[in-house]
Scaffold this motif. Structure first.
Motif, PDB file in Angstrom:
ATOM      1  N   SER A  68       0.824  -1.210   0.000  1.00 47.41           N
ATOM      2  CA  SER A  68       0.000   0.000   0.000  1.00 47.41           C
ATOM      3  C   SER A  68       0.859   1.261   0.000  1.00 47.41           C
ATOM      4  O   SER A  68       0.407   2.313  -0.456  1.00 47.41           O
ATOM      5  CB  SER A  68      -0.943  -0.003   1.194  1.00 47.41           C
ATOM      6  OG  SER A  68      -0.206   0.006   2.386  1.00 47.41           O
ATOM      7  N   PHE A 125       1.180   2.519  -3.499  1.00 45.15           N
ATOM      8  CA  PHE A 125      -0.026   3.189  -3.984  1.00 45.15           C
ATOM      9  C   PHE A 125      -0.187   4.568  -3.351  1.00 45.15           C
ATOM     10  O   PHE A 125      -0.514   5.538  -4.030  1.00 45.15           O
ATOM     11  CB  PHE A 125      -1.258   2.333  -3.703  1.00 45.15           C
ATOM     12  CG  PHE A 125      -1.301   1.074  -4.508  1.00 45.15           C
ATOM     13  CD1 PHE A 125      -1.257   1.103  -5.894  1.00 45.15           C
ATOM     14  CD2 PHE A 125      -1.358  -0.152  -3.878  1.00 45.15           C
ATOM     15  CE1 PHE A 125      -1.282  -0.060  -6.640  1.00 45.15           C
ATOM     16  CE2 PHE A 125      -1.393  -1.325  -4.607  1.00 45.15           C
ATOM     17  CZ  PHE A 125      -1.356  -1.282  -5.996  1.00 45.15           C
ATOM     18  N   GLY A 129       2.560   6.767  -4.742  1.00 52.08           N
ATOM     19  CA  GLY A 129       2.259   7.125  -6.128  1.00 52.08           C
ATOM     20  C   GLY A 129       1.150   8.148  -6.232  1.00 52.08           C
ATOM     21  O   GLY A 129       1.221   9.084  -7.033  1.00 52.08           O
ATOM     22  N   ALA A 130       0.118   7.974  -5.415  1.00 50.73           N
ATOM     23  CA  ALA A 130      -0.986   8.931  -5.433  1.00 50.73           C
ATOM     24  C   ALA A 130      -0.528  10.303  -4.945  1.00 50.73           C
ATOM     25  O   ALA A 130      -0.844  11.328  -5.553  1.00 50.73           O
ATOM     26  CB  ALA A 130      -2.133   8.421  -4.572  1.00 50.73           C
TER      27      ALA A 130
END
Length: 61
Positions: free
Chosen positions: A2, A5, A8-9
């Motif tokens: 996670s 993610f 990256g977000a």
């Protein structure tokens, strides 16, 4: 998983430099706190495979 993610977000939304700074700061904190861990003597009766494998290695230096 996670973390990729979330990183990256955040990297897409606010920029990779800020995310890199946050990750770097967390890494420094974890590294600094690792010195506060106390060592463990272990149990003398337990033998590990690494001792046996290193002595049985055909390519000893």
């Amino acid at each position: 998983m996670s973390a990729f993610f979330i990183g990256g977000a955040l990297g897409t939304l606010v920029g990779w430099r800020l995310v890199f700074g946050i990750v770097l700061a967390l890494a420094v904190v974890v590294f600094a706190l690792s010195f506060t861990l106390r060592s463990d003597r272990g149990q003398a009766g337990i033998k590990t495979a690494s001792r046996q494998l290193s002595s049985a290695s055909p390519c000893s230096l």
